[in-house]
Every structure is written in C-alpha cells, then in structure tokens.
Design an enzyme around this catalytic site. Structure first.
Site, PDB file in Angstrom:
ATOM      1  N   ASP A 255       0.750  -1.221  -0.101  1.00 40.84           N
ATOM      2  CA  ASP A 255      -0.017   0.069  -0.040  1.00 40.84           C
ATOM      3  C   ASP A 255       0.868   1.438   0.008  1.00 40.84           C
ATOM      4  O   ASP A 255       2.078   1.419   0.627  1.00 40.84           O
ATOM      5  CB  ASP A 255      -0.915   0.101   1.311  1.00 40.84           C
ATOM      6  CG  ASP A 255      -2.091   0.932   1.380  1.00 40.84           C
ATOM      7  OD1 ASP A 255      -2.840   1.203   0.449  1.00 40.84           O
ATOM      8  OD2 ASP A 255      -1.738   2.087   1.973  1.00 40.84           O
TER       9      ASP A 255
ATOM     10  N   GLU B 210      14.033 -15.434  -0.712  1.00 47.37           N
ATOM     11  CA  GLU B 210      14.305 -16.696   0.389  1.00 47.37           C
ATOM     12  C   GLU B 210      13.323 -17.672   0.039  1.00 47.37           C
ATOM     13  O   GLU B 210      13.289 -18.995   0.560  1.00 47.37           O
ATOM     14  CB  GLU B 210      14.358 -16.236   1.761  1.00 47.37           C
ATOM     15  CG  GLU B 210      15.489 -15.333   2.389  1.00 47.37           C
ATOM     16  CD  GLU B 210      14.916 -14.734   3.649  1.00 47.37           C
ATOM     17  OE1 GLU B 210      14.156 -15.098   4.492  1.00 47.37           O
ATOM     18  OE2 GLU B 210      15.587 -13.463   3.874  1.00 47.37           O
TER      19      GLU B 210
HETATM   20  C1  NOJ Z   1      -4.404   2.853  -0.840  1.00 51.71           C
HETATM   21  C2  NOJ Z   1      -5.541   2.001  -0.364  1.00 51.71           C
HETATM   22  O1  NOJ Z   1      -5.906   1.433  -1.573  1.00 51.71           O
HETATM   23  C3  NOJ Z   1      -6.547   2.911   0.010  1.00 51.71           C
HETATM   24  O2  NOJ Z   1      -7.714   2.234   0.010  1.00 51.71           O
HETATM   25  C4  NOJ Z   1      -6.275   3.509   1.431  1.00 51.71           C
HETATM   26  O3  NOJ Z   1      -7.182   4.259   2.237  1.00 51.71           O
HETATM   27  C5  NOJ Z   1      -4.787   4.250   1.354  1.00 51.71           C
HETATM   28  N1  NOJ Z   1      -3.938   3.579   0.536  1.00 51.71           N
HETATM   29  C6  NOJ Z   1      -4.257   4.495   2.604  1.00 51.71           C
HETATM   30  O4  NOJ Z   1      -3.952   3.230   3.225  1.00 51.71           O
END
Ligand code: NOJ
Length: 513
Positions: free
Chosen positions: A192, A223
C-alpha cells in the site's frame, strides 16, 4: 503453473467486508469467502488479492492495521486464514495479501506505547509542533495533537500514524511480517502507498531511499519460492515508476495510468504504448486495471461525459447513462484482458455493478467523505456488499447460520435494482457480464497472458492489435460500425451488426490459417 505464474495472471481483488457474509452479522468474512471459492475457480482466475484482513478499528477500511500477526475478528481467525490459503491452493488459486508500510493504527501496540511513553515515539513522526503544512490526503491537516501537547504525522486519517522509516525497528518489523505470512503460504504481497514511506523535511513522495526498503524486501521474498511483491505506486512520471520494477525490487505494480484513462481511442492507445515502453526494457510485465476499491466503478464512469478517473473527481450526481457505461465496460474488459501482462478484476466488476451514488449520508463510512466536509462522496459506493442471489436485499450476501429473519443487514445497503445483477441471475444468462468474464478469462488463459502485441493498421477511432498466439483484438470507440479483419470471431462484447463491429464494442478473433 509456471515458475512465473504472476507474469500473465488474472488476479481477482476481494474486498472481504463486502464479498460474502458467512455468519450473518452483516459484514463479509473468511467463512463467506471460503464458501464461494468454487465460484472464483469457475470464473477462471489465477490469484486472489485480499485487502487488509488484520485486526483494525477500521478508521480506513482496514488500512489502519493494529496487529499484523492476527485476523480481524469480524473476518475470522488466523486458523481460518490458514485454512483459506490451503483451500485456495488446492484449487490452484494463489493468495496475495496487503501490507501497509507507510502507516500504522492508533490501536497498534507500538502507537499505544508511544502515547503512554514519550521516550518511545521514534517509530512514528512526533514533534512539538507540526513540522510543515502538509495536508492529509483525505483532507484537513496531516498533523494531530496528542493530550500531552505533541503532534504526530498522518498522511491519511488521524487513525493512521505514519511510520518513521529512519528507525531500524520499523524495517525489521516489516521484514518479519513478510516472513510470517510467506511461512503461512501466502504467494504475494500488495504494498500500500508504496512510494510514500520515506520523508524529508519538505517531501514524502518517491524519495530515493524507498528503493533500499524494497531491495531488502526482495531479498526476503527470494528466500521463498515464487513469492511476489506488487506495488501500489501512483506516479505519473513513468521513468520514476519503472525504478520500482528493477530486477532486484518489486515484481509488478498497478497501472494507474491505464485505469485513469478516458474512454477515448487516443488516450488509451497512448497509455498502452507508454505502459509497454516503460515495462519492456526492464522485463517487468505490465498490469491492466480498470477498477478497485478506491475508484468509481467503470459502468458508471464510462456512462458520463468525462470518462476519466481522478481522485477527488468522483463527484456524484453527474448525469450518467448506465446503459452506455455498461456497454463500454464490457468492451473495456475485453480490451484489458487481451493486453500482454497480468490483469486485475475487482469484485463485482464481473457482475457489471454500477457505483452506488445515492447512499444516505449517515451510512457513509469512508473517512474521505467526512474529512472533505462531505464535498467528496468517498469510496463507499464501490464497496457495496455483493449481490449473490434472490430477489431482494441482502441478495444472498449472508450465507451462514445467521441469515434469515434474524440476520443483520449488510454494513452498506444494496440497491433493490441489483436483483437483475445477482451472480445467480447472471449464471444462466449467456449474454451476461458474468459469462463474458468467464469466457474471456478462459480464452485468455489459453491464448493470451504474458508476451507482446503488434498494432494493426486501423481507423483512428479503432484499437486493433494481434498477440503472439495469433489472437486479434479490435475495439471500436467511434460512433460508426467498422469492418473486422479476416478471422473467426471467438468472442465479442456485444452483437455484431451485419458482420460489422458496432460502436463501443470489442471483438476477439482467431486468424484463419
Ligand atoms: C491506498 C488504499 O488502496 C486505500 O484504500 C487507502 O485508503 C490508502 N492507500 C491508505 O492506506
């Protein structure tokens, strides 16, 4: 599957809370997902990517992770997650999970410790006063004050304090988390906000040191056998984007340029060419994405005057022709699935679900809605619980013991009109979106996936190319029907008219030998 299963994979995104509810409490869970694994097998996907499934106060739909070594009780238990991984593997389906290295949760043990003890704050960004005027990506200041007067940084919701990646403990923790899940058989990790981890005094996007993190993660992944790292990297600069895909970093990254494209032949052609030019020299397979849990559903987007996607541009109430959007979404799906590389399908995309735009304000849960003061409707409208069967809500969303009169209502309400869109209603309808996806995924597995493409000469409103297997894909984005090249039509997103390909339609053809 081959050593490089991920290069041409069809990956299905499961937003667990809205997929299927196995215990009738109104929220999707692992029991519901496990009971629908045969559906996913039958759909023809190669892998499942799940949004975060860990314990979380849900300040941002689970992207506020409190504990990486357990499962959110609403979703199930760690033992159930392990069974799910085994069951998916038995069906030949890989499992990809989400990790969120940019930020934590205010409910994590580390953040609670930091609150209780000012000497234990170095894993986050604490300061006596805000160090800059950064705004949260969800709106409002990116700094929040704690009771003793200090402030902490959160690029997203205040419930998501940013990690300080200058602290070696943060590095160690995430490498351990990767091993924890790889040891349990997980095949890949979606990362993310992958470009935001490193902060300087004045910037946080795409700083060079972030690549050291992923080089290390790649060593951890290597690994194990065939484990992959997938970046959520929103960067318009393709050269910068490609740096994440160098051979010793991430395996793939989401293609947001393509997802953001308007339904326009020049824009799509530009994006496809740019994507191939970016990926080919580094040998990384492109990804093709039309939808996810953050963006307006394609059926709705493509039915508007402005068909492109931009965050903050998800303004509801825009005039929308859903029939047109549906036709284009079918054509776009066949286009995306014919391109070389891997393809993502976001749950409900295969059912042709539209965005739900008329949710009552009081049920909206996305922090984007509240933090924008209601000016941005947020992302709840693409996260509505799936309609599985039956004539009225909850449309079989609850499949477990708690269904029936006593069952809780789904956590977000489903529109009555979705009775026509249930998986059950579409299963027996040969012309349904579900059957288009099933047939396309099956042909794709046989004839497409990784490789290259060759553009064919065509009118400027038409995209036409062939793949190594000889399959030809033609999409007509113009107003008038166009003739097709010679070949047998294997599949089309809509009926041909007198042998011609109508507007907003894609056809796949096999070359006559
Ligand atoms: C991207 C994720 O897809 C989204 O849903 C989220 O709100 C933000 N990153 C923050 O984690």
């Amino acid at each position: 599957m081959s050593q490089t299963w991920w290069r041409g994979a069809a990956i299905y995104q499961v937003y667990l809370r809205s997929f299927a509810d196995g215990n009738g409490d109104g929220a999707g869970d692992l029991a519901g997902l496990r009971s629908h694994l045969p559906y996913l097998k039958d759909l023809g996907i190669d892998a499942i990517w799940l949004n975060p499934w860990y314990p979380s106060p849900m300040a941002d739909g689970g992207y506020d992770v409190a504990d990486y070594r357990d499962i959110e009780p609403v979703f199930g238990t760690l033992a159930e997650a392990e069974r799910f991984i085994e069951e998916a593997h038995e069906l030949g389906i890989k499992v990809i999970i989400d990790v969120v290295p940019n930020h934590s949760s205010t409910e994590s043990a580390w953040f609670k410790e930091a609150l209780a003890n000012p000497a234990a704050r170095d894993r986050f960004w604490f300061a006596d006063e805000p160090l800059n005027d950064w705004q949260s990506i969800f709106g409002g200041s990116a700094w929040t004050q704690v009771p003793d007067g200090q402030w902490y940084l959160h690029l997203f919701d205040p419930g998501q304090p940013d990690f300080n990646w200058n602290n070696p403990e943060v590095h160690q923790e995430f490498e351990d988390v990767l091993r924890f899940w790889f040891d349990r058989g997980v095949d890949g990790v979606r990362i993310d906000s992958a470009a935001l981890l490193i902060k300087s005094d004045t910037a946080y996007e795409d700083l060079d040191e972030v690549h050291d993190v992923y080089r290390r993660w790649r060593e951890v992944a290597d690994e194990y056998d065939e484990r992959i790292l997938i970046g959520e990297v929103w960067l318009p600069d393709q050269e910068r984007f490609a740096r994440y895909l160098r051979p010793d970093e991430l395996h793939t990254a989401f293609n947001f340029d393509f997802l953001s494209c308007a339904w326009d032949p020049a824009d799509l052609r530009r994006s496809i060419d740019l994507t191939l030019a970016t990926h080919t020299p580094i040998g990384a397979p492109p990804t093709w994405v039309l939808a996810n849990h953050d963006v307006t559903r394609p059926v709705t987007r493509y039915g508007r005057a402005d068909t492109s996607f931009a965050h903050g541009g998800a303004l509801h109430g825009t005039p929308t022709d859903l029939e047109l959007g549906y036709r284009r979404a079918r054509a776009a799906a066949l286009l995306a699935m014919a391109l070389p590389g891997s393809v993502y399908v976001y749950q409900g995309e295969e059912l042709g679900l539209p965005e739900v735009e008329d949710l009552p304000d009081e049920v909206r849960q996305d922090p984007m809605y509240a933090r924008s003061g209601g000016t941005n409707p947020g992302r709840d409208g693409c996260r509505i619980p799936l309609p599985w069967s039956g004539d009225e809500p909850p449309f079989g969303f609850g499949t477990g013991a708690g269904t029936g009169a006593g069952a809780a209502r789904p956590w977000l309400p489903q529109p009555e009109s979705w009775r026509k869109l249930t998986a059950e209603a579409q299963r027996t309808d040969l012309g349904s979106m579900l059957n288009l996806y099933r047939t396309a995924l099956s042909l794709r597995r046989e004839l497409l996936g990784d490789g290259t493409l060759t553009w064919l000469p065509s009118g400027e409103k038409v995209l036409a190319f062939t793949r190594d297997s000889g399959l030809t894909c033609v999409t007509n984005l113009g107003a008038e029907p166009v003739p097709l090249p010679a070949g047998e039509v294997l599949l089309a997103s809509g009926p041909l008219v007198d042998g011609l390909l109508p507007s907003d339609t894609t056809a796949w053809l096999a070359q006559r030998s």
